[in-house]
Design a protein around this motif. Structure first.
Motif, PDB file in Angstrom:
ATOM      1  N   LYS A  59       0.820  -1.228   0.000  1.00  0.00           N
ATOM      2  CA  LYS A  59       0.000   0.000   0.000  1.00  0.00           C
ATOM      3  C   LYS A  59       0.849   1.272   0.000  1.00  0.00           C
ATOM      4  O   LYS A  59       0.449   2.281  -0.574  1.00  0.00           O
ATOM      5  CB  LYS A  59      -0.926  -0.004   1.218  1.00  0.00           C
ATOM      6  CG  LYS A  59      -1.827   1.225   1.227  1.00  0.00           C
ATOM      7  CD  LYS A  59      -3.043   1.139   2.097  1.00  0.00           C
ATOM      8  CE  LYS A  59      -3.861   2.431   1.918  1.00  0.00           C
ATOM      9  NZ  LYS A  59      -4.862   2.639   2.931  1.00  0.00           N
ATOM     10  N   ALA A  65       7.080  12.103   5.632  1.00  0.00           N
ATOM     11  CA  ALA A  65       7.603  12.309   6.983  1.00  0.00           C
ATOM     12  C   ALA A  65       6.413  12.200   7.940  1.00  0.00           C
ATOM     13  O   ALA A  65       5.267  12.426   7.538  1.00  0.00           O
ATOM     14  CB  ALA A  65       8.234  13.685   7.073  1.00  0.00           C
ATOM     15  N   GLY A 108       8.168  12.959   2.084  1.00  0.00           N
ATOM     16  CA  GLY A 108       9.438  12.323   2.440  1.00  0.00           C
ATOM     17  C   GLY A 108       9.591  10.933   1.837  1.00  0.00           C
ATOM     18  O   GLY A 108      10.721  10.464   1.630  1.00  0.00           O
ATOM     19  N   GLU A 131       3.406  18.383   0.429  1.00  0.00           N
ATOM     20  CA  GLU A 131       3.670  19.201   1.621  1.00  0.00           C
ATOM     21  C   GLU A 131       2.891  20.510   1.626  1.00  0.00           C
ATOM     22  O   GLU A 131       2.480  21.001   2.671  1.00  0.00           O
ATOM     23  CB  GLU A 131       5.180  19.499   1.740  1.00  0.00           C
ATOM     24  CG  GLU A 131       6.041  18.294   2.103  1.00  0.00           C
ATOM     25  CD  GLU A 131       6.524  17.488   0.907  1.00  0.00           C
ATOM     26  OE1 GLU A 131       5.985  17.651  -0.214  1.00  0.00           O
ATOM     27  OE2 GLU A 131       7.441  16.667   1.091  1.00  0.00           O
ATOM     28  N   GLY A 139      11.113  19.123   2.432  1.00  0.00           N
ATOM     29  CA  GLY A 139      12.256  19.450   3.285  1.00  0.00           C
ATOM     30  C   GLY A 139      13.318  18.366   3.322  1.00  0.00           C
ATOM     31  O   GLY A 139      14.300  18.468   4.061  1.00  0.00           O
TER      32      GLY A 139
HETATM   33  N1  CAA Z   1       2.450  10.962   8.938  1.00  0.00           N
HETATM   34  C1  CAA Z   1       1.840  10.394  10.005  1.00  0.00           C
HETATM   35  N2  CAA Z   1       0.840   9.499   9.884  1.00  0.00           N
HETATM   36  C2  CAA Z   1       0.431   9.181   8.647  1.00  0.00           C
HETATM   37  C3  CAA Z   1       1.028   9.746   7.500  1.00  0.00           C
HETATM   38  C4  CAA Z   1       2.077  10.671   7.679  1.00  0.00           C
HETATM   39  N3  CAA Z   1       2.727  11.216   6.643  1.00  0.00           N
HETATM   40  N4  CAA Z   1       0.397   9.248   6.400  1.00  0.00           N
HETATM   41  C5  CAA Z   1      -0.546   8.405   6.860  1.00  0.00           C
HETATM   42  N5  CAA Z   1      -0.528   8.359   8.206  1.00  0.00           N
HETATM   43  C6  CAA Z   1      -1.376   7.573   9.110  1.00  0.00           C
HETATM   44  C7  CAA Z   1      -2.770   8.167   9.170  1.00  0.00           C
HETATM   45  O1  CAA Z   1      -2.833   9.224  10.100  1.00  0.00           O
HETATM   46  C8  CAA Z   1      -3.564   6.964   9.610  1.00  0.00           C
HETATM   47  O2  CAA Z   1      -3.388   6.768  10.986  1.00  0.00           O
HETATM   48  P1  CAA Z   1      -4.676   6.550  11.954  1.00  0.00           P
HETATM   49  O3  CAA Z   1      -5.266   5.252  11.478  1.00  0.00           O
HETATM   50  O4  CAA Z   1      -4.051   6.475  13.315  1.00  0.00           O
HETATM   51  O5  CAA Z   1      -5.582   7.717  11.726  1.00  0.00           O
HETATM   52  C9  CAA Z   1      -2.876   5.807   8.899  1.00  0.00           C
HETATM   53  O6  CAA Z   1      -1.592   6.285   8.562  1.00  0.00           O
HETATM   54  C10 CAA Z   1      -3.564   5.389   7.611  1.00  0.00           C
HETATM   55  O7  CAA Z   1      -3.726   6.551   6.813  1.00  0.00           O
HETATM   56  P2  CAA Z   1      -5.127   6.990   6.159  1.00  0.00           P
HETATM   57  O8  CAA Z   1      -6.273   6.535   7.004  1.00  0.00           O
HETATM   58  O9  CAA Z   1      -5.027   8.443   5.843  1.00  0.00           O
HETATM   59  O10 CAA Z   1      -5.084   6.106   4.815  1.00  0.00           O
HETATM   60  P3  CAA Z   1      -5.835   6.412   3.455  1.00  0.00           P
HETATM   61  O11 CAA Z   1      -5.690   5.197   2.637  1.00  0.00           O
HETATM   62  O12 CAA Z   1      -7.220   6.952   3.696  1.00  0.00           O
HETATM   63  O13 CAA Z   1      -4.995   7.614   2.778  1.00  0.00           O
HETATM   64  C11 CAA Z   1      -2.960   8.752   2.106  1.00  0.00           C
HETATM   65  C12 CAA Z   1      -3.669   7.398   2.352  1.00  0.00           C
HETATM   66  C13 CAA Z   1      -3.604   9.465   0.925  1.00  0.00           C
HETATM   67  C14 CAA Z   1      -1.497   8.462   1.797  1.00  0.00           C
HETATM   68  C15 CAA Z   1      -3.080   9.636   3.375  1.00  0.00           C
HETATM   69  O14 CAA Z   1      -2.694   8.867   4.505  1.00  0.00           O
HETATM   70  C16 CAA Z   1      -2.243  10.884   3.355  1.00  0.00           C
HETATM   71  O15 CAA Z   1      -2.600  11.846   2.686  1.00  0.00           O
HETATM   72  N6  CAA Z   1      -1.107  10.891   4.101  1.00  0.00           N
HETATM   73  C17 CAA Z   1      -0.257  12.052   4.224  1.00  0.00           C
HETATM   74  C18 CAA Z   1       0.557  12.265   2.949  1.00  0.00           C
HETATM   75  C19 CAA Z   1       1.437  13.503   3.109  1.00  0.00           C
HETATM   76  O16 CAA Z   1       0.944  14.600   3.219  1.00  0.00           O
HETATM   77  N7  CAA Z   1       2.772  13.310   3.101  1.00  0.00           N
HETATM   78  C20 CAA Z   1       3.709  14.383   3.253  1.00  0.00           C
HETATM   79  C21 CAA Z   1       4.136  14.463   4.682  1.00  0.00           C
HETATM   80  S1  CAA Z   1       5.104  15.893   5.011  1.00  0.00           S
HETATM   81  C22 CAA Z   1       6.634  15.543   4.492  1.00  0.00           C
HETATM   82  O17 CAA Z   1       6.924  14.456   4.044  1.00  0.00           O
HETATM   83  C23 CAA Z   1       7.636  16.642   4.642  1.00  0.00           C
HETATM   84  C24 CAA Z   1       8.897  16.485   3.892  1.00  0.00           C
HETATM   85  O18 CAA Z   1       9.280  17.217   3.010  1.00  0.00           O
HETATM   86  C25 CAA Z   1       9.796  15.420   4.216  1.00  0.00           C
END
Ligand code: CAA
Length: 257
Positions: A59, A65, A108, A131, A139
């Motif tokens: 998945k 991050a 990330g 992001e 980042g």
């Molecule tokens: N950080 C922390 N927890 C995360 C996560 C993340 N990046 N991505 C997913 N999770 C967690 C969710 O919070 C959830 O936890 P809970 O069951 O405790 O609520 C679990 O993983 C499953 O996620 P979803 O229920 O959201 O799963 P989904 O299938 O409905 O959606 C997804 C999948 C579209 C990937 C969605 O999880 C999502 O949008 N995630 C965040 C993606 C994101 O924004 N990434 C960038 C992060 S910032 C970054 O990376 C900065 C950088 O430059 C390094």
């Protein structure tokens, strides 16, 4: 070290690491980083290992991050702790590192895949730099490595809209080396790594180092660097063995010397 967030195995001459935080779609937190860099560095130092494969789950390679870990940081925490700089340890490895990506490689996660030497993607892979939807920007290298990899227009599109692109688009724009059916992803990545590991290790390492120079220097300096490294390979027994084996119409037996 006992690992809680990754699974580490050795498959013949290939080091295999699977990100394993299924409850958070392999979100990259500090504990995972500490384990991953320890495991990668151990493989890098192990003379029996010729290449490394890094993968996630069906998945998610990694959904970014860890947002919950970052949520409460203030500027001073981020700046004084030089947040994310530790990820550079991944880019200091000397042995070839392949990312095998299925599912989400976001933020990330996409940036970690780009720190690897090349990406093999499953047809289910989805790449993005979302992001901006969280009120920040990439980042861990996304604004720089993605731009160098796919060019300004596509990088701007991905970083500014936060949209995801599928595996076919990622292959078209050169982010990934090849796309394979999801069920064959790990086998294909292990096969590629096994092939690399069957060659002379110092030659594979110097090849990696030389290709990477293309990102750090001018063309004329890069070409000079390439020639110097190429010349130095004639000091290796493996060069004699490789060319002698070709002339004798037999497979080479490289000794990593
Ligand atoms: N950080 C922390 N927890 C995360 C996560 C993340 N990046 N991505 C997913 N999770 C967690 C969710 O919070 C959830 O936890 P809970 O069951 O405790 O609520 C679990 O993983 C499953 O996620 P979803 O229920 O959201 O799963 P989904 O299938 O409905 O959606 C997804 C999948 C579209 C990937 C969605 O999880 C999502 O949008 N995630 C965040 C993606 C994101 O924004 N990434 C960038 C992060 S910032 C970054 O990376 C900065 C950088 O430059 C390094």
């Amino acid at each position: 070290m006992a690992y809680e967030n990754i699974i580490v195995e050795t498959r013949e001459k290939v080091g295999f690491i699977q990100l394993h935080r299924p409850q958070a779609l392999n979100a990259l937190n500090s504990a995972l980083l500490a384990e991953l860099s320890t495991a990668l560095e151990a493989f890098d130092k192990d003379n029996g290992i010729g290449a490394i494969v890094l993968t996630g789950s069906e998945k998610a390679f990694a959904a970014g991050a860890d947002i919950k870990e970052m949520q409460t940081l203030d500027f001073a925490d981020a700046y004084l702790g030089d947040y994310f700089s530790e990820w550079e340890r991944v880019t200091r490895l000397r042995k070839p590192l392949i990312a095998a990506v299925a599912g989400y490689a976001l933020g990330g996660g996409c940036e970690l895949a780009m720190m690897c030497d090349f990406i093999i993607a499953a047809d289910t892979a989805k790449f993005g730099q979302p992001e901006i939807t969280l009120g920040v920007m990439p980042g861990m290298g996304g604004s720089q490595r993605l731009t160098r990899s796919v060019g300004k227009s596509k990088a701007m599109d991905l970083c500014l809209t936060g949209r995801m692109m599928d595996a076919a688009e990622a292959e078209r724009c050169g982010l990934v080396a090849r796309v394979v059916p999801a069920g064959e992803l790990v086998a294909e990545a292990l096969k590629a790594a096994g092939k690399i590991a069957s060659f002379s290790l110092p030659v594979a390492m110097m090849t990696k180092e030389t290709v990477n120079r293309a990102y750090e220097t001018t063309l004329s300096e890069g070409l000079r660097f390439e020639r110097r490294v190429f010349h130095s390979m004639f000091a290796l027994e493996d060069q004699k063995e490789g060319m002698t084996a070709f002339a004798e119409k037999r497979p080479p037996n490289f000794k990593n010397r």
